[in-house]
Design an enzyme around this catalytic site. Structure first.
Site, PDB file in Angstrom:
ATOM      1  N   TYR A   1      52.791   3.558  -0.686  1.00 17.64           N
ATOM      2  CA  TYR A   1      52.449   3.886  -2.060  1.00 17.64           C
ATOM      3  C   TYR A   1      51.035   3.393  -2.356  1.00 17.64           C
ATOM      4  O   TYR A   1      50.452   2.657  -1.561  1.00 17.64           O
ATOM      5  CB  TYR A   1      53.420   3.214  -3.030  1.00 17.64           C
ATOM      6  CG  TYR A   1      54.838   3.660  -2.883  1.00 17.64           C
ATOM      7  CD1 TYR A   1      55.339   4.689  -3.664  1.00 17.64           C
ATOM      8  CD2 TYR A   1      55.679   3.056  -1.962  1.00 17.64           C
ATOM      9  CE1 TYR A   1      56.656   5.092  -3.539  1.00 17.64           C
ATOM     10  CE2 TYR A   1      56.993   3.458  -1.830  1.00 17.64           C
ATOM     11  CZ  TYR A   1      57.475   4.478  -2.625  1.00 17.64           C
ATOM     12  OH  TYR A   1      58.774   4.884  -2.486  1.00 17.64           O
TER      13      TYR A   1
ATOM     14  N   THR B   1      52.815  15.738  -8.630  1.00 14.72           N
ATOM     15  CA  THR B   1      51.731  15.103  -9.384  1.00 14.72           C
ATOM     16  C   THR B   1      51.756  15.698 -10.787  1.00 14.72           C
ATOM     17  O   THR B   1      51.831  16.913 -10.947  1.00 14.72           O
ATOM     18  CB  THR B   1      50.364  15.345  -8.723  1.00 14.72           C
ATOM     19  OG1 THR B   1      50.339  14.744  -7.425  1.00 14.72           O
ATOM     20  CG2 THR B   1      49.233  14.754  -9.559  1.00 14.72           C
TER      21      THR B   1
ATOM     22  N   ASP C   1      59.097  17.609  -4.538  1.00 18.27           N
ATOM     23  CA  ASP C   1      57.684  17.298  -4.360  1.00 18.27           C
ATOM     24  C   ASP C   1      57.049  18.186  -3.298  1.00 18.27           C
ATOM     25  O   ASP C   1      57.284  18.007  -2.100  1.00 18.27           O
ATOM     26  CB  ASP C   1      57.569  15.820  -3.958  1.00 18.27           C
ATOM     27  CG  ASP C   1      56.143  15.365  -3.737  1.00 18.27           C
ATOM     28  OD1 ASP C   1      55.213  16.058  -4.191  1.00 18.27           O
ATOM     29  OD2 ASP C   1      55.952  14.311  -3.100  1.00 18.27           O
TER      30      ASP C   1
ATOM     31  N   SER D   1      54.755  16.366  -0.395  1.00 17.27           N
ATOM     32  CA  SER D   1      55.259  15.535   0.699  1.00 17.27           C
ATOM     33  C   SER D   1      56.370  16.308   1.403  1.00 17.27           C
ATOM     34  O   SER D   1      56.774  17.377   0.947  1.00 17.27           O
ATOM     35  CB  SER D   1      55.761  14.183   0.183  1.00 17.27           C
ATOM     36  OG  SER D   1      56.916  14.335  -0.623  1.00 17.27           O
TER      37      SER D   1
ATOM     38  N   TRP E   1      64.220  11.204   0.852  1.00 17.25           N
ATOM     39  CA  TRP E   1      64.750   9.843   0.919  1.00 17.25           C
ATOM     40  C   TRP E   1      65.398   9.457  -0.399  1.00 17.25           C
ATOM     41  O   TRP E   1      65.029   9.955  -1.460  1.00 17.25           O
ATOM     42  CB  TRP E   1      63.663   8.822   1.316  1.00 17.25           C
ATOM     43  CG  TRP E   1      62.607   8.585   0.279  1.00 17.25           C
ATOM     44  CD1 TRP E   1      61.409   9.214   0.168  1.00 17.25           C
ATOM     45  CD2 TRP E   1      62.664   7.631  -0.803  1.00 17.25           C
ATOM     46  NE1 TRP E   1      60.712   8.727  -0.916  1.00 17.25           N
ATOM     47  CE2 TRP E   1      61.456   7.758  -1.522  1.00 17.25           C
ATOM     48  CE3 TRP E   1      63.605   6.692  -1.228  1.00 17.25           C
ATOM     49  CZ2 TRP E   1      61.171   6.985  -2.650  1.00 17.25           C
ATOM     50  CZ3 TRP E   1      63.325   5.923  -2.352  1.00 17.25           C
ATOM     51  CH2 TRP E   1      62.110   6.079  -3.038  1.00 17.25           C
TER      52      TRP E   1
ATOM     53  N   ASN F   1      59.317  14.634   3.327  1.00 20.44           N
ATOM     54  CA  ASN F   1      60.565  13.950   3.663  1.00 20.44           C
ATOM     55  C   ASN F   1      61.499  13.838   2.459  1.00 20.44           C
ATOM     56  O   ASN F   1      61.046  13.815   1.319  1.00 20.44           O
ATOM     57  CB  ASN F   1      60.297  12.533   4.184  1.00 20.44           C
ATOM     58  CG  ASN F   1      59.699  12.538   5.581  1.00 20.44           C
ATOM     59  OD1 ASN F   1      58.535  12.879   5.767  1.00 20.44           O
ATOM     60  ND2 ASN F   1      60.488  12.154   6.564  1.00 20.44           N
TER      61      ASN F   1
ATOM     62  N   ASP G   1      50.795  20.927  -6.341  1.00 23.10           N
ATOM     63  CA  ASP G   1      51.671  19.788  -6.099  1.00 23.10           C
ATOM     64  C   ASP G   1      52.595  19.510  -7.284  1.00 23.10           C
ATOM     65  O   ASP G   1      52.162  18.996  -8.313  1.00 23.10           O
ATOM     66  CB  ASP G   1      50.823  18.552  -5.781  1.00 23.10           C
ATOM     67  CG  ASP G   1      51.664  17.327  -5.463  1.00 23.10           C
ATOM     68  OD1 ASP G   1      52.859  17.496  -5.150  1.00 23.10           O
ATOM     69  OD2 ASP G   1      51.137  16.210  -5.533  1.00 23.10           O
TER      70      ASP G   1
END
Length: 374
Positions: free
Chosen positions: A130, A270, A87, A90, A94, A92, A267
């Site tokens: 979210y 998306t 992505d 963003s 996880w 991070n 992005d």
């Protein structure tokens, strides 16, 4: 002779890059439609594509039911494998953990810290907002392997609770490729650590998305087999997301959106091209689409060949997307890839756009390179 050997080695290193295949899988929308649950899902989880760009103080992500590209990474010693969305919107990394009891976690692979000899707790909590819920967890530290590159002591998040809509997502987690300036808890992103640890020969990565198979992320280089023609370089206007200047959106030579200029984010996280409701409605009207109560624009599938091209001008460079690329076809009909929900100041150029153009993300020079995909 010795210098020739050294030079050859240097050339080989300079050309060295790492490819990570991306799998194009079934989307959450497709899965839910097949189960007859899509209408209920979209009522409960309204599409909010800008959620991850306007959260303060915490990392965030959109409940995008049309994301279909994911790759496999591993974490820990011995390695535990996870599928993640790569992505660029963003920063991070996880994944779910064994400490999570949410239904969304039960549907996915979970990281078990006790099974990794190199695991350490990070000592901080993590919250990801979210559009319709949140993920909470803790920061952790371990080795992360991505496309043949092992990053040492990477800080990442392990979830303890997850928003219900994640249960429908194919990928287990997210690997952010944007800048550290927007990372939750100022965590150093995975690609930044690749550069700092000398694991890539160039401080850039590139993305090729195909509507079929063969999609990939290339770390540390550019794969010239994925594009044709010249690379157009567009400077970043903000080194937070991969944000650039968009001059206009035109159809048949007429400006239909982004009149006077606007900002856009490239992005991979998306699926659609997202803009302000007024502009997107105008674009959909120009291409002959009808918009339903959920903001989805449908067209007659037999009209695709006669529908106009749409041109996005970025910093003086024109990038044209044909109807065959911006209309998606399924068993449930045809719809455009132009999504409402953007802001007046910010557009998102997602996978619908990226499938048409090979994208190079150059963090050192703070540029984006774009060339026609093949």
């Amino acid at each position: 002779m010795k210098w020739l050997v050294v030079l050859s080695a240097l050339v080989a290193f300079a050309e060295c890059f790492y490819k990570l295949p991306l799998i194009k899988g079934k989307t959450a929308r497709q899965d839910l439609q097949e189960k007859g649950l899509w209408d209920e899902y979209r009522k409960q989880n309204p599409y909010n594509p800008m959620a991850k760009f306007y959260q303060a103080g915490s990392e965030s992500m959109t409940n995008d039911a049309d994301l279909s590209y994911y790759g496999v990474i591993s974490i820990g010693t011995p390695p535990q494998s996870f599928s993640v969305i790569f992505d660029t919107g963003s920063s991070n990394l996880w994944v779910p953990s064994v400490y999570c009891s949410s239904q969304a976690c039960n549907n996915h692979r979970k990281f078990n810290p006790q099974q990794s000899s190199t695991f350490k707790l990070g000592g901080q909590t993590l919250s990801i907002q979210y559009g319709t819920g949140s993920m909470t967890g803790e920061l952790a530290i371990d080795n992360v392997e991505v496309g043949g590159i092992t990053v040492s002591k990477q800080v990442f998040g392990i979830s303890e609770t997850e928003a219900p809509f994640m249960a429908s997502m194919v990928a287990d987690g997210i690997l952010g490729l944007a800048f550290q300036s927007i990372a939750s808890d100022d965590v150093v992103p995975v690609f930044d650590n690749m550069i700092k640890q000398g694991l890539v020969s160039q401080p850039l990565f590139s993305v090729y998305l195909s509507s079929e198979q063969g999609s990939e992320v290339v770390f540390g280089g550019i794969d010239s087999s994925h594009y044709t023609g010249q690379i157009a370089w567009v400077p970043l206007t903000s080194a937070t997301y991969w944000q650039i200047q968009m001059d206009s959106v035109t159809i048949n030579g007429e400006v239909v959106a982004c009149s006077g200029g606007c900002q856009a984010i490239i992005d991979t996280g998306t699926s659609l091209i997202v803009g302000p409701t007024k502009d997107i409605s105008n674009m959909n009207a120009w291409v002959g689409a009808s918009t339903n109560q959920y903001g989805e624009a449908t067209v007659y599938c037999q009209n695709i060949q006669s529908m106009p091209e749409v041109t996005f001008t970025l910093n003086g460079h024109a990038f044209t997307v044909p109807a065959s690329a911006y209309v998606s076809q399924s068993n449930y009909g045809c719809s455009t890839g132009f999504g409402q929900g953007g802001s007046e100041s910010l557009w998102i150029l997602g996978d619908v756009f990226i499938r048409e153009f090979y994208v190079i993300f150059d963090s050192q020079n703070q540029n984006i390179g774009l060339a026609k995909s093949v």
